[in-house]
Design a protein around this motif. Structure first.
Motif, PDB file in Angstrom:
ATOM      1  N   VAL A  26      36.998  33.259  -3.872  1.00  0.00           N
ATOM      2  CA  VAL A  26      38.186  32.908  -3.144  1.00  0.00           C
ATOM      3  C   VAL A  26      38.275  33.877  -1.875  1.00  0.00           C
ATOM      4  O   VAL A  26      37.934  35.027  -2.078  1.00  0.00           O
ATOM      5  CB  VAL A  26      39.467  33.061  -3.871  1.00  0.00           C
ATOM      6  N   ALA A  27      38.543  33.257  -0.585  1.00  0.00           N
ATOM      7  CA  ALA A  27      38.411  34.186   0.471  1.00  0.00           C
ATOM      8  C   ALA A  27      39.260  33.786   1.613  1.00  0.00           C
ATOM      9  O   ALA A  27      39.649  32.445   1.577  1.00  0.00           O
ATOM     10  CB  ALA A  27      37.119  34.381   0.899  1.00  0.00           C
ATOM     11  N   ALA A  28      39.857  34.690   2.397  1.00  0.00           N
ATOM     12  CA  ALA A  28      40.502  34.570   3.758  1.00  0.00           C
ATOM     13  C   ALA A  28      40.095  35.318   4.646  1.00  0.00           C
ATOM     14  O   ALA A  28      39.596  36.407   4.331  1.00  0.00           O
ATOM     15  CB  ALA A  28      42.083  34.189   3.649  1.00  0.00           C
ATOM     16  N   SER A  29      40.021  35.220   5.990  1.00  0.00           N
ATOM     17  CA  SER A  29      39.833  36.075   6.969  1.00  0.00           C
ATOM     18  C   SER A  29      40.790  36.447   8.070  1.00  0.00           C
ATOM     19  O   SER A  29      41.619  35.410   8.380  1.00  0.00           O
ATOM     20  CB  SER A  29      38.615  35.853   7.422  1.00  0.00           C
ATOM     21  N   THR A  30      40.588  37.394   8.728  1.00  0.00           N
ATOM     22  CA  THR A  30      41.393  37.742   9.971  1.00  0.00           C
ATOM     23  C   THR A  30      40.594  38.639  10.717  1.00  0.00           C
ATOM     24  O   THR A  30      39.753  39.237  10.414  1.00  0.00           O
ATOM     25  CB  THR A  30      42.671  38.444   9.464  1.00  0.00           C
ATOM     26  N   VAL A  54      47.768  32.391  -0.598  1.00  0.00           N
ATOM     27  CA  VAL A  54      48.318  33.660  -0.723  1.00  0.00           C
ATOM     28  C   VAL A  54      47.548  34.839   0.036  1.00  0.00           C
ATOM     29  O   VAL A  54      48.201  35.667   0.654  1.00  0.00           O
ATOM     30  CB  VAL A  54      48.251  33.711  -2.233  1.00  0.00           C
ATOM     31  N   ILE A  55      46.116  34.687  -0.017  1.00  0.00           N
ATOM     32  CA  ILE A  55      45.262  35.601   0.448  1.00  0.00           C
ATOM     33  C   ILE A  55      45.561  35.702   2.023  1.00  0.00           C
ATOM     34  O   ILE A  55      45.856  36.852   2.649  1.00  0.00           O
ATOM     35  CB  ILE A  55      43.934  35.597   0.177  1.00  0.00           C
ATOM     36  N   GLN A  56      45.600  34.466   2.644  1.00  0.00           N
ATOM     37  CA  GLN A  56      45.671  34.617   4.025  1.00  0.00           C
ATOM     38  C   GLN A  56      47.332  34.995   4.515  1.00  0.00           C
ATOM     39  O   GLN A  56      47.297  35.490   5.448  1.00  0.00           O
ATOM     40  CB  GLN A  56      45.495  33.054   4.391  1.00  0.00           C
ATOM     41  N   GLY A  57      48.012  34.731   3.547  1.00  0.00           N
ATOM     42  CA  GLY A  57      49.627  35.257   3.899  1.00  0.00           C
ATOM     43  C   GLY A  57      49.447  36.729   3.761  1.00  0.00           C
ATOM     44  O   GLY A  57      50.545  37.284   4.584  1.00  0.00           O
TER      45      GLY A  57
END
Length: 121
Positions: A27-31, A92-95
């Motif tokens: 699972v992953a998100a980025s910024t 949740v990660i993106q949050g």
């Protein structure tokens, strides 16, 4: 390199922080963030990510921070053993990554203290 119980791998402009040698992103998100110390940002993101997902069984955080064009590109996520609601976990990660208070704290902690730093990890 291993720091405490965390593995830190630096390849060119990319730093990877993970619990084990293998850094798998189920699972992953980025910024993106303004340029700062990669290692400090990675640890701060990891701490907040762990706090948000500590109830997720089998979760092992992985943070990748790449310096490019005067910015840090952060991919946060990790390995999960077992069945998960992937979309929910990634939300949740993106949050965590989009939280303005957390971002400000990370940057205040990791801001370069001097422009003469030889190793801006």
């Amino acid at each position: 390199m291993r720091r405490g119980s965390w593995h830190i791998k630096s390849e060119g402009q990319t730093l990877t922080l993970s619990r084990g040698l293998r850094a798998r992103l189920d699972v992953a998100a980025s910024t993106s963030l303004p340029d700062a110390g990669r290692t400090k940002i990675a640890h701060q993101v990891r701490q907040d990510l762990w706090r948000a997902l500590q109830g997720l069984k089998g979760f092992s955080p992985v943070i990748k921070v790449r310096r490019e064009a005067g910015q840090l590109h952060v991919i946060a996520g990790g390995e999960v053993s077992g069945h998960i609601a992937r979309d929910h976990v990634e939300c949740v990660i993106q949050g965590v990554l989009d939280n303005p208070e957390k971002r400000t704290r990370w940057l205040n902690y990791a801001r370069h203290k001097s422009s003469k730093l030889a190793d801006r990890t």
